[in-house]
Enzyme design. Structure first.
Site, PDB file in Angstrom:
ATOM      1  CB  ALA A  47      34.170  41.846  43.690  1.00 47.76           C
ATOM      2  CG  LEU A  55      32.275  42.035  49.741  1.00 51.79           C
ATOM      3  CD1 LEU A  55      32.330  42.329  51.229  1.00 51.79           C
ATOM      4  CD2 LEU A  55      31.876  43.268  48.946  1.00 51.79           C
ATOM      5  CE1 TYR A  56      29.949  41.035  45.928  1.00 47.74           C
ATOM      6  CE2 TYR A  56      30.914  39.997  44.018  1.00 47.74           C
ATOM      7  CZ  TYR A  56      30.311  41.086  44.597  1.00 47.74           C
ATOM      8  OH  TYR A  56      30.061  42.218  43.865  1.00 47.74           O
ATOM      9  CD  GLN A  88      35.809  51.813  45.387  1.00 44.75           C
ATOM     10  OE1 GLN A  88      36.956  51.394  45.316  1.00 44.75           O
ATOM     11  NE2 GLN A  88      35.007  51.860  44.336  1.00 44.75           N
ATOM     12  NE  ARG A 124      35.586  40.058  54.037  1.00 43.14           N
ATOM     13  CZ  ARG A 124      36.265  40.859  53.224  1.00 43.14           C
ATOM     14  NH1 ARG A 124      37.462  40.522  52.798  1.00 43.14           N
ATOM     15  NH2 ARG A 124      35.773  42.011  52.846  1.00 43.14           N
ATOM     16  CB  ILE A 148      31.109  51.608  47.093  1.00 39.73           C
ATOM     17  CG1 ILE A 148      30.244  50.547  47.787  1.00 39.73           C
ATOM     18  CG2 ILE A 148      31.410  52.785  48.026  1.00 39.73           C
ATOM     19  CD1 ILE A 148      28.895  51.017  48.288  1.00 39.73           C
TER      20      ILE A 148
END
Length: 164
Positions: free
Chosen positions: A121, A124-125, A85, A127, A80
């Site tokens: 990252a 995020l992954y 962001q 989650r 992004i």
């Protein structure tokens, strides 16, 4: 009405704008340039480059594909632009990409590689349901999403309206 994230093919109308997108300076070591990624997809037709839009504004780039050697599906790139962001676009774009891959290719799992130092990252992954496999390829930790977990409701769904 909220922001709608859509994925669109990379073509002559958006390729130059995609190349101009940039991650934040501290993230530059974590992701290949969009120009290199588009060139890779031109040479290796198993890779599918996608533009990420928030409503009608280009905000990022993603690429996915199937490894012809082992048949595994991969999210190869996700970025992004630094200007966009912190708005949830990365999460929504990942969910849209996962939905697209599941609907279009009937994947049973999706893999990705992440720099072990990219804590944001990785968080995020995780989650989204990706779990470490213990594999390391090209200095990246490999994570895997079991699509069965998604169908069992282990991840909140964005809805198919995010896939275009």
């Amino acid at each position: 009405m909220g922001t709608i994230i859509t994925l669109r093919p990379v073509d002559e109308t958006n390729a130059r704008s995609i190349v101009a997108l940039r991650v934040a300076p501290v993230q530059r070591d974590y992701v290949a340039s969009n120009a290199d990624s588009i060139a890779d997809a031109y040479v290796d037709r198993s890779m599918v480059p996608m533009a990420i839009y928030a409503n009608q504004e280009l905000v990022g780039f993603a690429m996915y594909g199937r490894d012809p050697a082992d048949g595994r599906w991969w999210i190869i790139r996700m970025m992004i632009d630094e200007r966009f962001q912190g708005r949830g676009y990365g999460r929504d774009a990942m969910m849209a990409l996962i939905d697209l891959m599941a609907l279009t290719h009937d994947c049973t799992s999706i893999h990705l590689g992440v720099d072990p130092g990219n804590a944001g990252a990785i968080q995020l992954y995780r989650r989204l349901g990706f779990l470490p496999t213990g594999e390391i390829e090209d200095d990246e930790a490999i994570m895997r999403l079991d699509m069965q977990a998604i169908s069992n409701g282990d991840r909140s769904r964005s809805g198919d309206e995010n896939v275009k």
